[in-house]
Design an enzyme around this catalytic site. Structure first.
Site, PDB file in Angstrom:
ATOM      1  CB  SER A 297       5.542  14.644  -7.818  1.00 46.36           C
ATOM      2  OG  SER A 297       6.437  13.525  -7.984  1.00 46.36           O
TER       3      SER A 297
ATOM      4  CB  SER B   5      10.594   3.468  -8.615  1.00 44.71           C
ATOM      5  OG  SER B   5       9.474   2.851  -8.492  1.00 44.71           O
TER       6      SER B   5
HETATM    7  C1  G16 Z   1       6.383   6.102  -5.538  1.00 40.57           C
HETATM    8  C2  G16 Z   1       5.513   5.703  -4.111  1.00 40.57           C
HETATM    9  C3  G16 Z   1       4.160   5.615  -4.642  1.00 40.57           C
HETATM   10  C4  G16 Z   1       3.448   6.752  -5.264  1.00 40.57           C
HETATM   11  C5  G16 Z   1       4.419   7.179  -6.487  1.00 40.57           C
HETATM   12  C6  G16 Z   1       4.279   8.907  -7.173  1.00 40.57           C
HETATM   13  O1  G16 Z   1       6.266   5.138  -6.489  1.00 40.57           O
HETATM   14  O2  G16 Z   1       6.203   4.502  -3.715  1.00 40.57           O
HETATM   15  O3  G16 Z   1       3.489   5.277  -3.557  1.00 40.57           O
HETATM   16  O4  G16 Z   1       2.469   6.501  -5.828  1.00 40.57           O
HETATM   17  O5  G16 Z   1       6.071   7.131  -5.970  1.00 40.57           O
HETATM   18  O6  G16 Z   1       4.511   9.638  -6.040  1.00 40.57           O
HETATM   19  P1  G16 Z   1       4.204  11.002  -6.372  1.00 40.57           P
HETATM   20  O7  G16 Z   1       3.045  11.393  -7.147  1.00 40.57           O
HETATM   21  O8  G16 Z   1       4.555  11.721  -5.076  1.00 40.57           O
HETATM   22  O9  G16 Z   1       5.380  11.430  -7.493  1.00 40.57           O
HETATM   23  P2  G16 Z   1       7.433   4.496  -7.344  1.00 40.57           P
HETATM   24  O10 G16 Z   1       7.001   3.451  -8.103  1.00 40.57           O
HETATM   25  O11 G16 Z   1       7.992   5.340  -8.322  1.00 40.57           O
HETATM   26  O12 G16 Z   1       8.570   4.090  -6.191  1.00 40.57           O
END
Ligand code: G16
Length: 544
Positions: free
Chosen positions: A511, A65
Site C-alpha cells: 500500500s 482520506s
Molecule cells: C488513495 C489514492 C487512491 C488509492 C488509495 C489506496 O485514496 O488516491 O488512488 O486507490 O489511496 O492506495 P493504496 O492501495 O496504495 O493504499 P484516498 O482516498 O485514501 O486518498
C-alpha cells in the site's frame, strides 16, 4: 528568503530528526504525530512550485482520506487541479528527508534545489489550502504555514474545511478566472448544481426516482453535501445523510465509509438492510474523494455498485450518446482501470461494449494521465475513486456541432447533454459529490433502477486482505502491479496457488497509504476467492 536566524528558529520549532519519508500513492501519509517536519517542508515546496509555475495557485490538502483518525497527510495539487507532477514528488521527498537530518543539510539541499530549478525565492506565488476534519489538522496547518513563510511573497488562501475534490476544483478554477466571482465552496455548489439543473431540464426529469441515503463516513463530506443539497428542490426531503458526526474526530471512517463498505462488502453502520421503498445508498470516504453505491435486493441482501460499476455505467452512457450523434469515429472513448478491477468488468467493457481498457498502477495520478489520452476518458479504481475527463477536441467538436444550424433537434439535444455532463463532472479528480450526481443523472435519464444497473454484468467473487509485514518497501512490482519482482521467488509461489483455482487471479502489492501489503484474489466462487486470498496471505506472511 528569510534571514538565516529566523529560518533556523522556525526549522527547529517544527523539524525533528530520525524519520524517513516516502511520497506515497496520494502524497505523504503517516501517523499524525510524525508529520510536522514534512508539513513544514511541504510549505516551502508548495511555495517553490507556485513560483516555478509563474505564480499560479498551487493547492494543498491536509488529509488522510480513508485512513483512521490518528493518521494524517498532505496532497499537493498542481495549478490545473491535478496531482503534483511526478518529477516534483522526489524534490518534495528529498527536501523532507534533508530536514530530518539537521538544519545545515536542509539549507544546503534547499539552496541546491532553488539553484537547479532557477527559482527566484522573492518572486510572488499563491497557495490555496484546505483540510479535512481530523483533530491534528490545525496543528499541521501551522507547521505548513511556517514553512511557506520562509518565501516572503507567497499569498495563502485558507479555505478552512473542505472535501479534497473541492480543493482540487477551486485550485483549477482560481487559476482560470482571475476577475470573476469569489472562488470558494459556494462557487463549487453553484457550478455543479447549475449543471444538474440544465441536465434535468433538458431531459424533462422532474424528481429523483428514488430516495438517496448517503453515508458520509463521519467526515467533512457530511456538512458539505448537506450545505449543497439541502435547499435544492430535487434533493430537499429526498436524501438523508448518515454517519454525519464529523465533529467527533474519533468516529471518522469507523465502521462506515467507502473503504469499509468496499473492503468488507457489507452495509455501513447506520444504514438498514431493507427494500421497502425505492432507495439507492452510497458511501463517501473521509475526505469525499471516493464513492461506492449499493442497495438491498428483494431478499434484503447487500449488493455493491463499486468503481468498476460506475466506470461501466458512464462508458456505456457516453458510448450511446456518441453513436446517436454519429461522433463515435471522431471522438475516442476509453476506460482506465487498475489491477483491482474485477475481471468481469474488464471483460464487459472490452467484449460487450467494445471499448478499449488500459490498466495502470494504483493511484488516480496514474489513471488520470492515461485517461487524458482519450477524448472521453473514463477512469475509476474499484474502490470508487475516479472521474471522467473530456479533451479540448471534445469541447471543440461539441461546440461546433451546437452552432451548426442544420442539426436535427434530437442531435442538438444529445450534444447539449454531452456538454452539460462535462460540467457536472469534476474533471480534476475523483469527487464523491460530483460522481454521485453524475450517476444519479445517468440512472434518471436511462430510467434505470439500481437493480437494473447491477444486472449489466456479474462480478467475479473477490477478496481484499491487508497483511502486516515488517518492511513493505521490499515489495516491488511490475506489469501495472500485477506481478511481484521482489521479494525473490514470491511471485512463483503465488502463480502456483492461482493455478489451483478456476478463472482465478491474485496479486500482492505494498500500500502507498497504509503500513501494510494488500492481497487481492478473485475466482469463480466465493469459497475459492476466500481460500485463494487466505493462502496467498499465508505465503506473504511466511515469506516476510
Ligand atoms: C488513495 C489514492 C487512491 C488509492 C488509495 C489506496 O485514496 O488516491 O488512488 O486507490 O489511496 O492506495 P493504496 O492501495 O496504495 O493504499 P484516498 O482516498 O485514501 O486518498
Amino acid at each position: 528568503m528569510l534571514d538565516k536566524g529566523t529560518l533556523e528558529r522556525l526549522f527547529k520549532t517544527y523539524c525533528k530528526p530520525g524519520f524517513t519519508y516516502a511520497y506515497g500513492t496520494a502524497g505523504f501519509r503517516y501517523k499524525a504525530d510524525v508529520l510536522d517536519t514534512v508539513m513544514f517542508t511541504t510549505g516551502v515546496l508548495a511555495g517553490l512550485r507556485s513560483i516555478y509555475m509563474e505564480g499560479r495557485t498551487v493547492g494543498v490538502m491536509i488529509t488522510a482520506s480513508h485512513n483512521p483518525p490518528e493518521d494524517n497527510g498532505v496532497k499537493i495539487v498542481d495549478p490545473k487541479g491535478e496531482m503534483l507532477e511526478q518529477s516534483w514528488e522526489s524534490y518534495a521527498t528529498d527536501l523532507a528527508n534533508s530536514a530530518t537530518q539537521d538544519f545545515t543539510a536542509f539549507s544546503v539541499f534547499l539552496q541546491k534545489l532553488v539553484h537547479e530549478l532557477g527559482i527566484d525565492t522573492n518572486a510572488p506565488g499563491n497557495i490555496a489550502i484546505a483540510r479535512d476534519s481530523r483533530e491534528s489538522g490545525p496543528r499541521l496547518l501551522r507547521a505548513f504555514l511556517s514553512g511557506s513563510r520562509i518565501l516572503p511573497n507567497i499569498r495563502i488562501t485558507d479555505h478552512g474545511l473542505l472535501t479534497t475534490p473541492q480543493l482540487h476544483f477551486l485550485t483549477s478554477k482560481g487559476n482560470e478566472q482571475q476577475n470573476g466571482p469569489a472562488v470558494d465552496r459556494f462557487f463549487y455548489y453553484k457550478e455543479f448544481l447549475s449543471a444538474w439543473d440544465d441536465i434535468t431540464a433538458l431531459c424533462g426529469i422532474k424528481s429523483l426516482p428514488y430516495k438517496l441515503e448517503i453515508d458520509a463516513a463521519n467526515g467533512i463530506g457530511a456538512p458539505r453535501v448537506k450545505e449543497m443539497l439541502s435547499a435544492h428542490k430535487f434533493f430537499d426531503g429526498n436524501f438523508r445523510v448518515v454517519n454525519d458526526d464529523w465533529q467527533t474526530p474519533a468516529s471518522l471512517n469507523h465502521l462506515c465509509g467507502a473503504d469499509y463498505v468496499k473492503t468488507n462488502q457489507r452495509l455501513p453502520h447506520g444504514i438498514q438492510a431493507k427494500n421497502d421503498c425505492p432507495r439507492i445508498c452510497c458511501s463517501f470516504d473521509g475526505d469525499a474523494d471516493r464513492i461506492v453505491f449499493y442497495f438491498c435486493d428483494s431478499k434484503g441482501q447487500f449488493r455493491l455498485l463499486d468503481g468498476d460499476k460506475m466506470a461501466t455505467l458512464f462508458a456505456k452512457f457516453f458510448q450511446s450518446i456518441l453513436s446517436s450523434v454519429n461522433l463515435q469515429e471522431s471522438l475516442s472513448l476509453g476506460v482506465v482501470q487498475t489491477a483491482y478491477a474485477n475481471g468481469s468488468s474488464t471483460h464487459y467493457i472490452e467484449q460487450v461494449l467494445g471499448i478499449p481498457v488500459t490498466c495502470t498502477p494504483t493511484g488516480v495520478k496514474h489513471l488520470h494521465h492515461e485517461a487524458i489520452n482519450h477524448d472521453i476518458g473514463v477512469y475509476f479504481e474499484a474502490n470508487g475513486h475516479g472521474t471522467v475527463v473530456f479533451s479540448k477536441k471534445f469541447d471543440e467538436v461539441v461546440s461546433r456541432g451546437l452552432s451548426n444550424r442544420h442539426q436535427s433537434s434530437s442531435t442538438l439535444q444529445s450534444l447539449r447533454l454531452l456538454s452539460k455532463f462535462s460540467n457536472l463532472i469534476n474533471q480534476t479528480v475523483g469527487d464523491a459529490i460530483s460522481d454521485m450526481m453524475g450517476v444519479l443523472a445517468v440512472l434518471s435519464i436511462l430510467g434505470w433502477s439500481p437493480q437494473k444497473w447491477d444486472l449489466e454484468y456479474t462480478d467475479l467473487p473477490n477478496k481484499l486482505v491487508k497483511v502486516l509485514v515488517p518492511d513493505r518497501t521490499v515489495y516491488k512490482t511490475t506489469n501495472a502491479e500485477r506481478q511481484l519482482l521482489s521479494p525473490p521467488g514470491l511471485q512463483g509461489k503465488i502463480d502456483a496457488l492461482v493455478a489451483d483455482y478456476q478463472h482465478a487471479r491474485s496479486f500482492v502489492r505494498a500500500s502507498g497509504t497504509e503500513d501494510a501489503v494488500r492481497v487481492y484474489a478473485e475466482a469463480s466462487t466465493r469459497e475459492e476467492a476466500d481460500s485463494l486470498a487466505s493462502r496467498v496471505s499465508q505465503v506473504v506472511k511466511h515469506n516476510s
